[in-house]
Design an enzyme around this catalytic site. Structure first.
Site, short mmCIF file in Angstrom:
data_model
loop_
_atom_site.label_atom_id
_atom_site.label_comp_id
_atom_site.label_asym_id
_atom_site.label_seq_id
_atom_site.Cartn_x
_atom_site.Cartn_y
_atom_site.Cartn_z
N LYS A 127 -26.26 -0.84 0.08
CA LYS A 127 -26.18 -0.06 -1.15
C LYS A 127 -25.15 -0.71 -2.05
O LYS A 127 -24.05 -1.04 -1.60
CB LYS A 127 -25.80 1.40 -0.90
CG LYS A 127 -25.74 2.21 -2.20
CD LYS A 127 -25.72 3.70 -1.98
CE LYS A 127 -24.36 4.21 -1.61
NZ LYS A 127 -24.32 5.70 -1.56
N ARG A 148 -27.62 12.40 1.26
CA ARG A 148 -27.05 11.96 2.54
C ARG A 148 -25.62 12.45 2.71
O ARG A 148 -25.15 12.72 3.82
CB ARG A 148 -27.17 10.45 2.71
CG ARG A 148 -26.49 9.52 1.72
CD ARG A 148 -25.00 9.38 1.94
NE ARG A 148 -24.49 8.06 1.64
CZ ARG A 148 -23.24 7.82 1.27
NH1 ARG A 148 -22.39 8.82 1.07
NH2 ARG A 148 -22.84 6.58 1.07
N GLN A 202 -21.91 16.17 -6.56
CA GLN A 202 -22.12 16.21 -5.11
C GLN A 202 -22.08 17.62 -4.52
O GLN A 202 -22.46 17.83 -3.37
CB GLN A 202 -21.05 15.35 -4.41
CG GLN A 202 -21.16 13.86 -4.65
CD GLN A 202 -22.20 13.21 -3.73
OE1 GLN A 202 -22.84 13.86 -2.92
NE2 GLN A 202 -22.36 11.91 -3.86
N GLY A 220 -14.36 14.60 -1.15
CA GLY A 220 -14.20 13.98 -2.46
C GLY A 220 -13.53 12.62 -2.49
O GLY A 220 -13.89 11.77 -3.30
N SER A 227 -15.01 12.96 5.32
CA SER A 227 -16.17 12.15 4.96
C SER A 227 -15.80 11.14 3.88
O SER A 227 -15.10 11.48 2.92
CB SER A 227 -17.27 13.08 4.43
OG SER A 227 -18.38 12.35 3.97
#
Length: 327
Positions: free
Chosen positions: A69, A105, A133, A215, A288
């Site tokens: 990506k 995702r 998001q 974030g 994340s």
């Protein structure tokens, strides 16, 4: 003769896969990561005076594909693309517009972490942030928990109210609240902001809460104060290698000695059952960052469905020159 490559648009992505599809894809590739059959390269960035180029890559034995990506951020916007290659032939299979893919995702990954780490009795979801998001965070987590209530706090109250209204139209009991602290009165907390400074305080975190910190994926940004990690019994991330490069939250916590890297686990360890919640009162955290394995898994599914449904647009692409003489 040139081979045909499938170009898949954002609208087609949304018509081909759902958030539930994304959750299944992310959970499976995370399992393969733990079994040593899926591989990734952490995100790298190139800075110019007017833009930032971000590149990340992954490969999967079981999916039979590799990919990358790439996305470029300017002052006005960010453009995303995923390239998907066949592992056996080396052919480029698809070019996929990847903004929607990325949102799906990322929401799916939080859902997977929440599925394994949150209390089974969790009913209240608190979301801090209402940007691009945030919606897939709500939809993803609601897919794996019996969510009865969704609280949303944003520094932009209009955006929070708009997001709550959109979720109510989907059947959720969603509403905006007036403070960070109020949003934290929940069983599951998600922070999904572009904040440069931490705002999530340890004293706001109730016993038994699961937190998804989504974030920040840059060392100059963070959402949680270091003391949050000190209170957590389990801290999980997607890739420790990537976290050591770009996790503003974890880097600050390690520097403050509220956690050490040997106490940070990876999500695959949770999915494979090596790490788990031991009691209802434990506080758990998933940090994340977003890894290319998630993009690869969902891109592979999107490509297969596009082929089966006749979606996308084929364009000729060779990528190599047989002749030894070219210049």
């Amino acid at each position: 003769m040139s081979r045909m490559v499938l170009v898949i648009s954002e609208d087609e992505v949304l018509s081909l896969v759902s958030i539930k599809d994304a959750i299944e894809a992310v959970e499976e590739i995370t399992r393969l990561q733990g079994l040593g059959r899926a591989y990734l390269l952490p995100r790298r960035r190139i800075y110019t005076g007017s833009s930032v180029l971000h590149i990340m890559a992954a490969a999967s034995e079981d999916h039979g594909v590799s990919g990358l990506k790439a996305y470029i951020s300017t002052r006005d916007k960010t453009n995303f693309v995923v390239l998907l290659f066949d592992n056996s032939s080396g052919e480029l299979l698809a070019m996929i517009e990847a903004d929607a893919l990325g949102r799906l995702r990322t929401g799916a990954a939080s859902a997977v972490a929440t599925k394994y780490l949150a209390k089974e009795s969790s009913k209240i979801l608190g979301i801090i942030g209402s940007g691009r998001q945030a919606r897939t965070q709500a939809l993803g987590i609601a897919s794996v928990l019996g969510v009865k209530e969704i609280k949303i706090y944003s520094r932009n109250p209009e955006n929070a109210s708009r997001m709550a209204s959109e979720l109510r139209e989907k059947g959720f009991n969603a509403y905006s609240v007036g403070s960070y602290e109020e949003a934290c009165k929940a069983d599951v907390i998600v922070t999904v902001t572009n904040s440069k400074e931490p705002f999530l305080k340890a004293e706001w975190i109730q016993e038994g809460v699961h937190i998804n910190l989504v974030g920040s994926n840059h060392p100059s940004r963070s959402e949680a104060y270091p003391e949050v990690f000190e209170r957590a019994s389990i801290v999980v991330t997607d890739s420790k290698e990537q976290a050591m490069i770009e996790s503003g939250d974890l880097l600050a916590a390690v520097k403050a000695n509220t956690i050490s890297w040997d106490r940070v686990y990876e999500l695959w360890e949770v999915v494979l059952g090596r790490i788990s919640r031991r009691s209802w009162e434990e506080i758990t955290v998933f940090k994340s960052h977003g890894i290319a394995l998630w993009d690869l898994a969902l891109a592979s599914l999107i490509y297969r469905r596009a082929v089966s449904k006749g979606a996308g647009k084929e364009i000729p692409f060779k990528g190599y020159l047989k002749s030894l003489s070219c210049c």
